[in-house]
Design a protein around this motif. Sequence first.
Motif, PDB file in Angstrom:
ATOM      1  N   LEU A  11       1.278  -1.197   0.113  1.00 26.22           N
ATOM      2  CA  LEU A  11       0.059   0.212  -0.279  1.00 26.22           C
ATOM      3  C   LEU A  11       0.840   1.321   0.307  1.00 26.22           C
ATOM      4  O   LEU A  11       0.026   1.816  -0.504  1.00 26.22           O
ATOM      5  CB  LEU A  11      -0.791  -0.017   0.926  1.00 26.22           C
ATOM      6  N   GLU A  12       2.136   1.345   0.426  1.00 25.25           N
ATOM      7  CA  GLU A  12       2.748   2.185   0.460  1.00 25.25           C
ATOM      8  C   GLU A  12       3.532   2.885  -1.062  1.00 25.25           C
ATOM      9  O   GLU A  12       3.910   3.692  -1.023  1.00 25.25           O
ATOM     10  CB  GLU A  12       4.199   1.980   1.852  1.00 25.25           C
ATOM     11  N   THR A  13       4.120   1.668  -1.874  1.00 19.80           N
ATOM     12  CA  THR A  13       5.025   1.084  -2.980  1.00 19.80           C
ATOM     13  C   THR A  13       3.433   1.192  -3.937  1.00 19.80           C
ATOM     14  O   THR A  13       4.384   2.410  -4.716  1.00 19.80           O
ATOM     15  CB  THR A  13       5.163  -0.041  -3.299  1.00 19.80           C
ATOM     16  N   VAL A  14       2.475   1.294  -3.977  1.00 22.47           N
ATOM     17  CA  VAL A  14       1.686   1.344  -5.452  1.00 22.47           C
ATOM     18  C   VAL A  14       1.148   2.784  -5.116  1.00 22.47           C
ATOM     19  O   VAL A  14       0.307   3.564  -4.514  1.00 22.47           O
ATOM     20  CB  VAL A  14       0.423   0.256  -5.167  1.00 22.47           C
ATOM     21  N   ARG A  15       0.846   3.539  -6.294  1.00 24.26           N
ATOM     22  CA  ARG A  15       0.200   4.802  -6.338  1.00 24.26           C
ATOM     23  C   ARG A  15      -0.629   4.438  -7.458  1.00 24.26           C
ATOM     24  O   ARG A  15      -0.925   3.159  -8.836  1.00 24.26           O
ATOM     25  CB  ARG A  15       1.767   5.326  -7.782  1.00 24.26           C
ATOM     26  N   ILE A  16      -1.767   4.694  -7.153  1.00 25.62           N
ATOM     27  CA  ILE A  16      -3.226   4.722  -7.655  1.00 25.62           C
ATOM     28  C   ILE A  16      -3.679   5.302  -8.691  1.00 25.62           C
ATOM     29  O   ILE A  16      -3.796   3.849  -9.791  1.00 25.62           O
ATOM     30  CB  ILE A  16      -3.924   4.747  -6.398  1.00 25.62           C
ATOM     31  N   GLU A  17      -2.372   6.361  -9.204  1.00 24.27           N
ATOM     32  CA  GLU A  17      -2.702   6.864 -10.704  1.00 24.27           C
ATOM     33  C   GLU A  17      -2.386   5.934 -11.379  1.00 24.27           C
ATOM     34  O   GLU A  17      -2.519   5.792 -12.755  1.00 24.27           O
ATOM     35  CB  GLU A  17      -1.931   8.351 -10.589  1.00 24.27           C
ATOM     36  N   GLU A  18      -0.463   5.231 -11.030  1.00 29.16           N
ATOM     37  CA  GLU A  18       0.552   4.010 -12.176  1.00 29.16           C
ATOM     38  C   GLU A  18      -1.104   3.513 -12.611  1.00 29.16           C
ATOM     39  O   GLU A  18      -1.419   2.857 -13.529  1.00 29.16           O
ATOM     40  CB  GLU A  18       0.891   4.223 -11.910  1.00 29.16           C
ATOM     41  N   VAL A  19      -1.956   2.741 -11.488  1.00 31.72           N
ATOM     42  CA  VAL A  19      -2.277   1.593 -11.995  1.00 31.72           C
ATOM     43  C   VAL A  19      -3.775   1.409 -12.588  1.00 31.72           C
ATOM     44  O   VAL A  19      -3.990   0.707 -13.736  1.00 31.72           O
ATOM     45  CB  VAL A  19      -2.699   0.776  -9.895  1.00 31.72           C
ATOM     46  N   ILE A  20      -4.570   2.172 -12.069  1.00 29.59           N
ATOM     47  CA  ILE A  20      -5.880   2.737 -12.848  1.00 29.59           C
ATOM     48  C   ILE A  20      -5.514   3.680 -13.887  1.00 29.59           C
ATOM     49  O   ILE A  20      -6.105   2.876 -15.456  1.00 29.59           O
ATOM     50  CB  ILE A  20      -6.301   3.788 -11.793  1.00 29.59           C
ATOM     51  N   GLY A  21      -4.997   3.913 -14.220  1.00 28.47           N
ATOM     52  CA  GLY A  21      -4.117   4.741 -15.317  1.00 28.47           C
ATOM     53  C   GLY A  21      -3.823   3.987 -16.629  1.00 28.47           C
ATOM     54  O   GLY A  21      -4.294   3.940 -17.488  1.00 28.47           O
ATOM     55  N   GLU A  22      -3.347   2.226 -16.162  1.00 30.33           N
ATOM     56  CA  GLU A  22      -3.424   1.558 -17.386  1.00 30.33           C
ATOM     57  C   GLU A  22      -4.866   0.948 -17.797  1.00 30.33           C
ATOM     58  O   GLU A  22      -5.192   0.226 -18.429  1.00 30.33           O
ATOM     59  CB  GLU A  22      -3.042   0.005 -15.893  1.00 30.33           C
ATOM     60  N   TYR A  23      -5.922   1.173 -17.130  1.00 33.09           N
ATOM     61  CA  TYR A  23      -7.116   0.842 -17.736  1.00 33.09           C
ATOM     62  C   TYR A  23      -8.333   1.731 -17.818  1.00 33.09           C
ATOM     63  O   TYR A  23      -9.588   2.421 -18.910  1.00 33.09           O
ATOM     64  CB  TYR A  23      -8.097   0.118 -16.177  1.00 33.09           C
ATOM     65  N   VAL A  24      -7.786   3.469 -17.646  1.00 31.48           N
ATOM     66  CA  VAL A  24      -9.083   4.012 -17.842  1.00 31.48           C
ATOM     67  C   VAL A  24      -7.503   5.761 -18.196  1.00 31.48           C
ATOM     68  O   VAL A  24      -6.618   5.470 -17.313  1.00 31.48           O
ATOM     69  CB  VAL A  24      -9.485   5.135 -16.573  1.00 31.48           C
ATOM     70  N   ARG A  25      -8.570   6.464 -19.122  1.00 28.73           N
ATOM     71  CA  ARG A  25      -7.045   7.795 -19.467  1.00 28.73           C
ATOM     72  C   ARG A  25      -7.466   8.243 -18.724  1.00 28.73           C
ATOM     73  O   ARG A  25      -8.631   9.484 -18.830  1.00 28.73           O
ATOM     74  CB  ARG A  25      -7.980   8.065 -20.738  1.00 28.73           C
ATOM     75  N   LEU A  26      -6.637   8.856 -17.868  1.00 25.59           N
ATOM     76  CA  LEU A  26      -7.036   9.981 -16.937  1.00 25.59           C
ATOM     77  C   LEU A  26      -6.473  11.190 -16.946  1.00 25.59           C
ATOM     78  O   LEU A  26      -5.359  11.448 -18.336  1.00 25.59           O
ATOM     79  CB  LEU A  26      -6.422   9.460 -15.351  1.00 25.59           C
ATOM     80  N   LYS A  27      -7.394  12.027 -17.091  1.00 23.43           N
ATOM     81  CA  LYS A  27      -6.414  13.950 -17.675  1.00 23.43           C
ATOM     82  C   LYS A  27      -7.044  14.339 -15.859  1.00 23.43           C
ATOM     83  O   LYS A  27      -7.479  14.261 -15.676  1.00 23.43           O
ATOM     84  CB  LYS A  27      -7.320  14.651 -18.277  1.00 23.43           C
ATOM     85  N   ARG A  28      -5.913  15.612 -15.969  1.00 21.88           N
ATOM     86  CA  ARG A  28      -5.705  16.289 -14.842  1.00 21.88           C
ATOM     87  C   ARG A  28      -6.440  17.186 -14.274  1.00 21.88           C
ATOM     88  O   ARG A  28      -7.116  17.538 -15.691  1.00 21.88           O
ATOM     89  CB  ARG A  28      -4.356  17.271 -14.698  1.00 21.88           C
ATOM     90  N   SER A  29      -7.063  17.639 -13.745  1.00 23.55           N
ATOM     91  CA  SER A  29      -8.392  18.679 -13.073  1.00 23.55           C
ATOM     92  C   SER A  29      -8.137  18.581 -11.606  1.00 23.55           C
ATOM     93  O   SER A  29      -8.114  18.194 -10.618  1.00 23.55           O
ATOM     94  CB  SER A  29      -9.888  17.586 -12.931  1.00 23.55           C
ATOM     95  N   GLY A  30      -7.699  19.677 -11.836  1.00 24.85           N
ATOM     96  CA  GLY A  30      -6.767  20.319 -10.203  1.00 24.85           C
ATOM     97  C   GLY A  30      -6.102  19.412  -9.444  1.00 24.85           C
ATOM     98  O   GLY A  30      -4.947  19.037 -10.206  1.00 24.85           O
ATOM     99  N   SER A  31      -6.396  18.878  -8.422  1.00 24.71           N
ATOM    100  CA  SER A  31      -5.371  18.301  -7.427  1.00 24.71           C
ATOM    101  C   SER A  31      -5.622  16.457  -8.032  1.00 24.71           C
ATOM    102  O   SER A  31      -5.291  14.871  -7.997  1.00 24.71           O
ATOM    103  CB  SER A  31      -5.672  17.892  -6.187  1.00 24.71           C
ATOM    104  N   ASN A  32      -6.778  16.450  -8.739  1.00 31.58           N
ATOM    105  CA  ASN A  32      -7.105  15.387  -8.876  1.00 31.58           C
ATOM    106  C   ASN A  32      -7.024  14.776 -10.198  1.00 31.58           C
ATOM    107  O   ASN A  32      -6.799  15.418 -11.430  1.00 31.58           O
ATOM    108  CB  ASN A  32      -9.163  14.979  -8.558  1.00 31.58           C
ATOM    109  N   LEU A  33      -7.812  14.053 -10.245  1.00 27.83           N
ATOM    110  CA  LEU A  33      -7.249  12.533 -11.916  1.00 27.83           C
ATOM    111  C   LEU A  33      -8.996  12.336 -12.671  1.00 27.83           C
ATOM    112  O   LEU A  33      -9.308  11.873 -11.691  1.00 27.83           O
ATOM    113  CB  LEU A  33      -5.862  11.965 -12.626  1.00 27.83           C
ATOM    114  N   ILE A  34      -9.387  12.640 -13.641  1.00 26.13           N
ATOM    115  CA  ILE A  34     -10.412  12.301 -13.656  1.00 26.13           C
ATOM    116  C   ILE A  34     -10.587  11.509 -15.534  1.00 26.13           C
ATOM    117  O   ILE A  34      -9.949  11.730 -15.856  1.00 26.13           O
ATOM    118  CB  ILE A  34     -11.905  13.651 -14.031  1.00 26.13           C
TER     119      ILE A  34
END
Length: 643
Positions: A11-34
Amino acid sequence: MISQQSIHRILETVRIEEVIGEYVRLKRSGSNLIGLCPFHNEKTPSFSVSPAKGIYKCFGCGAAGNVVKFIMDHEHYSYPEALRYLAGKYNIEIEEIRTESPQDKIQENRKESLLVLNSFAQKFYTEMLFDPEKGAAGLSYFRERGLRDDTIKKFQLGFAPPQEQSFYQAARSAGFQDELLLASGLVSMRNNRMVDFFRERVLFPIHNFSGRVIGFGGRSLRNNKNIPKYINTPQTEVYDKSHSLFGIFFAKNAIRKADACILVEGYMDVIALSESGIENVVASSGTSLTAEQAHLIRRLTNNILLLYDGDPAGIKAALRGIDILLEEDLNVRIVALPPNADPDSFVRAHGADALKQYMQEHAADFMVFKTKMLLQEIGNDPFQKAEAIRDIVRSIAIIPDALKRALFIKECATLLHTSEQILISEANKIRRNRFSREAQIPRQEVALLHPDIADSHHQPIPTTINFDLQERDVIRLLLEYGHEVIGDAEEGNPSDETVTEMILDDLQGFRFENPLFDKILQEYVQSLQAGIIPDQKHFIHHPDKDISNLAIELLHPAHQVSSNWEKMHDISVTSKQFVYRQDIRSSICRFKLKHIQKKIDDLCQHIKTLTDPEALAQQLKILSRYQEMKKEIASELGTVVIK
């Protein structure tokens, strides 16, 4: 069982944006990604990922969780399986509390067992392919088609020997049971005897989005018209061909990079183009394109190019898939290759550069392509022309974007030499017919959805006070600001007291009515007594799923102030420290105010029952104190109390 130390390390190592980014095309929106939610079909992004907090939430369907839950829900893994997947992805060594045998792991989860079996089958068939004696026919086929050995190994291609029990015996020797073998579709029962489903065929493993083998496609090497040339694994608990795209695992990064997906018909088309350097390509695996496949593509890009054979069958296949893609609001372009050519043969004969140039020169938007194809078929027959126009307008009518519909209608009117108004009228009629049933809500359904509106005069007036909103807000403050120091040196209060300490001190003697909120509150109390303030991750990854879900919901609000809001609107946004201090003060005041109001209401009811003057006078004094407390709190809150 995986040790807690290993879970913490993952849980300390894994980056959620990297993992989900392999399944979902994410774009920056403020401090979050959508991005578009992978758990339900949507046209407008409502799926939000917070890298700082390590959580995601969809404001459309409500799906929410941490990175482990995302993998569990998306890949249908158990909790240990999701942890092992993430550990493997980040090369984290897992410490097991007890040793598990391979057979124990197979029994852990049925779907995982099928995936383990499919992986075993892939390795078996690939070994057979490279066996000089058993796989010579299969390897010769692939090499004659021009494939290099590195490409064969990349796609994990294989060969099923002609013997009826070749795979079955190998799988049984490895410990796989008949029930699982039958469930996988790799083995079938014939005349009370177990036989291999694939025999004397070259095999194309079909991978899911994360690279696990979920099924196989097999091409026969026999010149026998009585048997099908291609067969697929039957539908299983892990494989549904209508939800799968051949090559998606190998192509997903290239699709994102190019922001375009090339859709072809066959396995060899995907492999040949990939070997030539055109990697953003997938195939529908011999099935008509489905909405689920289109949705899978849309998670990676909005742009799709249909590349089909130039013969009538290829053109019809392209036309069949258009409406499915348009309904997903994809930008569809089509290329028909020259007659008697397919993507595989074209790239072998002319090379990747020639194919890229051909696609660039001949790509047409769906409407131009469909119009030309249909008009070529009908000639000058006015009745057939009218039906062809309706067919084209039907495709335009299902496009969700109104502006796109208007532009295509205009272009269609020009190409067909038809009144634009007539086409608009026809498109509107089609849309009305299509959605009218969905738009009509029965009266009784409205009553069920809105009982307070439907029969408000029959609804009893609540006799109890609901504390959920106030208690929920206090928990939100603890989660959001618990570690912050409440003191303000500028106001002459340089205290090092934390928000958690202040809130718990202020709420001494209070218990929450909601059991879940009270459970979290008591956990803060116990942790503080031990000299610890639990952080957000403690609750996000809490073993109690209700607590975990609540933490994620409270920590991921639907709206945030944009980082460039002040610059855009020349407005000064109040500092975070000032905001949370004010937020805490008002929240605790509202909480206390509601509790005191409850005490006042209960006391008033009790006073009505009293007949003893002395007891009545005593209770009236208590009531007066409560009312004074109420005024003081209301004054601090900045409200006016009229009673």
